[in-house]
Design an enzyme around this catalytic site. Structure first.
Site, PDB file in Angstrom:
ATOM      1  N   TYR A 144       0.814  -1.215   0.000  1.00 44.60           N
ATOM      2  CA  TYR A 144       0.000   0.000   0.000  1.00 44.60           C
ATOM      3  C   TYR A 144       0.848   1.266   0.000  1.00 44.60           C
ATOM      4  O   TYR A 144       0.364   2.340  -0.363  1.00 44.60           O
ATOM      5  CB  TYR A 144      -0.933   0.025   1.211  1.00 44.60           C
ATOM      6  CG  TYR A 144      -2.041  -1.013   1.186  1.00 44.60           C
ATOM      7  CD1 TYR A 144      -2.303  -1.769   0.045  1.00 44.60           C
ATOM      8  CD2 TYR A 144      -2.823  -1.245   2.310  1.00 44.60           C
ATOM      9  CE1 TYR A 144      -3.305  -2.717   0.034  1.00 44.60           C
ATOM     10  CE2 TYR A 144      -3.834  -2.193   2.303  1.00 44.60           C
ATOM     11  CZ  TYR A 144      -4.075  -2.925   1.154  1.00 44.60           C
ATOM     12  OH  TYR A 144      -5.072  -3.863   1.141  1.00 44.60           O
ATOM     13  N   LYS A 192       3.447 -15.443   3.023  1.00 43.91           N
ATOM     14  CA  LYS A 192       3.505 -16.219   1.780  1.00 43.91           C
ATOM     15  C   LYS A 192       4.978 -16.444   1.463  1.00 43.91           C
ATOM     16  O   LYS A 192       5.490 -16.098   0.397  1.00 43.91           O
ATOM     17  CB  LYS A 192       2.792 -15.458   0.659  1.00 43.91           C
ATOM     18  CG  LYS A 192       2.494 -16.302  -0.576  1.00 43.91           C
ATOM     19  CD  LYS A 192       1.498 -17.413  -0.310  1.00 43.91           C
ATOM     20  CE  LYS A 192       1.168 -18.127  -1.629  1.00 43.91           C
ATOM     21  NZ  LYS A 192       0.368 -19.354  -1.385  1.00 43.91           N
ATOM     22  N   ASP A 225      -3.054 -18.234   2.164  1.00 39.51           N
ATOM     23  CA  ASP A 225      -4.196 -18.939   1.579  1.00 39.51           C
ATOM     24  C   ASP A 225      -4.747 -19.987   2.538  1.00 39.51           C
ATOM     25  O   ASP A 225      -5.967 -20.123   2.705  1.00 39.51           O
ATOM     26  CB  ASP A 225      -3.830 -19.555   0.229  1.00 39.51           C
ATOM     27  CG  ASP A 225      -2.460 -20.222   0.205  1.00 39.51           C
ATOM     28  OD1 ASP A 225      -1.746 -20.166   1.227  1.00 39.51           O
ATOM     29  OD2 ASP A 225      -2.097 -20.790  -0.842  1.00 39.51           O
ATOM     30  N   ASP A 249      -5.476  -6.750   5.982  1.00 41.61           N
ATOM     31  CA  ASP A 249      -6.663  -6.060   5.484  1.00 41.61           C
ATOM     32  C   ASP A 249      -7.710  -7.073   5.039  1.00 41.61           C
ATOM     33  O   ASP A 249      -8.893  -6.992   5.406  1.00 41.61           O
ATOM     34  CB  ASP A 249      -6.247  -5.155   4.313  1.00 41.61           C
ATOM     35  CG  ASP A 249      -7.340  -4.190   3.890  1.00 41.61           C
ATOM     36  OD1 ASP A 249      -8.418  -4.171   4.508  1.00 41.61           O
ATOM     37  OD2 ASP A 249      -7.112  -3.445   2.916  1.00 41.61           O
ATOM     38  N   ASP A 253     -11.317  -8.567   7.346  1.00 41.47           N
ATOM     39  CA  ASP A 253     -12.669  -8.451   6.801  1.00 41.47           C
ATOM     40  C   ASP A 253     -13.313  -9.823   6.655  1.00 41.47           C
ATOM     41  O   ASP A 253     -14.516  -9.992   6.903  1.00 41.47           O
ATOM     42  CB  ASP A 253     -12.641  -7.736   5.451  1.00 41.47           C
ATOM     43  CG  ASP A 253     -12.539  -6.226   5.590  1.00 41.47           C
ATOM     44  OD1 ASP A 253     -12.454  -5.751   6.745  1.00 41.47           O
ATOM     45  OD2 ASP A 253     -12.527  -5.525   4.566  1.00 41.47           O
TER      46      ASP A 253
END
Length: 361
Positions: A144, A192, A225, A249, A253
């Site tokens: 970001y 990851k 994942d 993020d 959610d």
């Protein structure tokens, strides 16, 4: 009365002003019962700030934050900017700048499955019962904020760099380990590392920190994942999840479905200066001005403020208990109780009333 605590109220856009108003209402009740003196000062942020000041995070708002003991934040986002891909100034830029300017590098998001709302979740009872976890999301690094970022000159390619330093990783990892020591003593690093160089740096640094300072805390690792899948299959197995900006993020959610509504999730963003407290949900412009938005996430964010910034643990717990009481009594907005919904202000009034009753005990 105790020392005055200055709270900057940045209600922002959409339903932000409505849910912030209910949190302020509850905080005033806490002040009355517990003898705390809160001073609330409003500031512009987001689309509201662009409209008023031409800047999503104007200097006067930044000064207000720096001169406050804590920040209560509502929401950012407006359709007139969301639907314009060519807009040069966007509300969300204000939130990113605020986080960076205030050094808010650690986002803390607790996720709880309330017994009274197990039917509200799309997940099975046996999967979500007893879920009590917290996500530590790094907030000022990663994709970001990475440079370079943009489009090629011929507009045929786009690129976003993800950058992390050991120091950025270490400082939030320390907060996650310290939190775990007060909870169930387990940290799960989500990365990851099989693909991304930044994730491999995360894993190296967290391993080193664990070995040198936090051997007594259980540490395990999940690729993002798999973590996303396990959050749905077995959320009660988690204690503290530690992860980078974009993964956090998305996962936080996703975790909202465990409780049944995004309107239940509070958060804190902490770092080098004034901490910020906000609901996880967005600005929900479709509900703006209709008195139907769920204020509980913002009210619980206020409880996090009392505990984290002001060390008012008993007062914070009184809010949390009042919220549980409201859910047990089915006093909630339409996202929670569709057959007999209450308004935003009804919910705030109920929680305020439960706190004020403590005065008479």
């Amino acid at each position: 009365m105790s020392e005055i605590k200055k709270i900057a109220v940045l209600a922002g856009d959409g339903i932000g002003p409505e849910v912030c108003a209910e949190a302020v209402k509850v905080l005033k009740a806490v002040g009355q019962v517990w003898g705390h003196d809160f001073q609330f000062n409003e500031g512009y942020v987001g689309a509201a700030a662009i409209d008023a000041k031409g800047d999503p995070y104007p200097q006067e708002t930044h000064n207000l934050c720096l001169n406050s003991d804590a920040i209560l934040f509502g929401a950012i986002g407006d359709p007139k900017y969301d639907n314009d891909p060519n807009a040069k100034v966007r509300p969300e830029q204000g939130l990113l700048r605020m986080r960076k300017a205030l050094g808010l590098y650690a986002n803390i998001r607790p996720v709880t499955a309330y017994e009274a709302l197990l039917d509200s979740s799309p997940l099975k009872h046996e999967r979500i019962s007893d879920t009590d976890l917290v996500i530590f999301r790094e907030l000022t690094g990663g994709i970001y904020f990475g440079k370079p970022s943009g489009r090629s000159e011929n507009d045929q390619e786009a690129f976003d760099a993800s950058l992390y330093s050991r120091q950025e990783i270490r400082r939030i990892a320390i907060k996650a380990f310290e939190a775990a020591k007060k909870r169930k003593n387990k940290v799960t690093l989500v990365d990851k590392a099989n693909v991304l160089a930044t994730s491999r740096l995360w894993r190296d640094e967290v391993k080193d920190l664990h070995k040198s300072e936090y051997k007594d805390v259980e540490l395990d690792y999940l690729f993002v994942d798999n973590a996303a899948m396990q959050l749905i299959l077995n959320p009660s197995s988690f204690d503290v999840l530690l992860t980078e900006n974009m993964f956090g993020d998305i996962l936080s959610d996703e975790a909202s479905v465990i409780g049944g509504s995004l309107g239940l999730l509070p958060s804190a963003s902490v770092g080098d200066s004034t901490a910020l407290y906000e609901p996880v949900h967005g600005s929900y412009p479709q509900a703006k001005g209709k008195n139907i938005a769920n204020p509980i996430a913002t009210i619980l964010s206020a409880a996090m403020m009392l505990e984290t910034s002001f060390n008012m643990v008993d007062a914070a717990n009184s809010i949390r208990q009042a919220v549980k009481d409201s859910l047990n009594e089915k006093i909630g907005t339409e996202d929670l109780f569709k057959s007999n919904p209450h308004t935003t202000s009804d919910v705030g009034d109920y929680i305020k009333g439960k706190i004020l009753k403590k005065e008479k005990v």
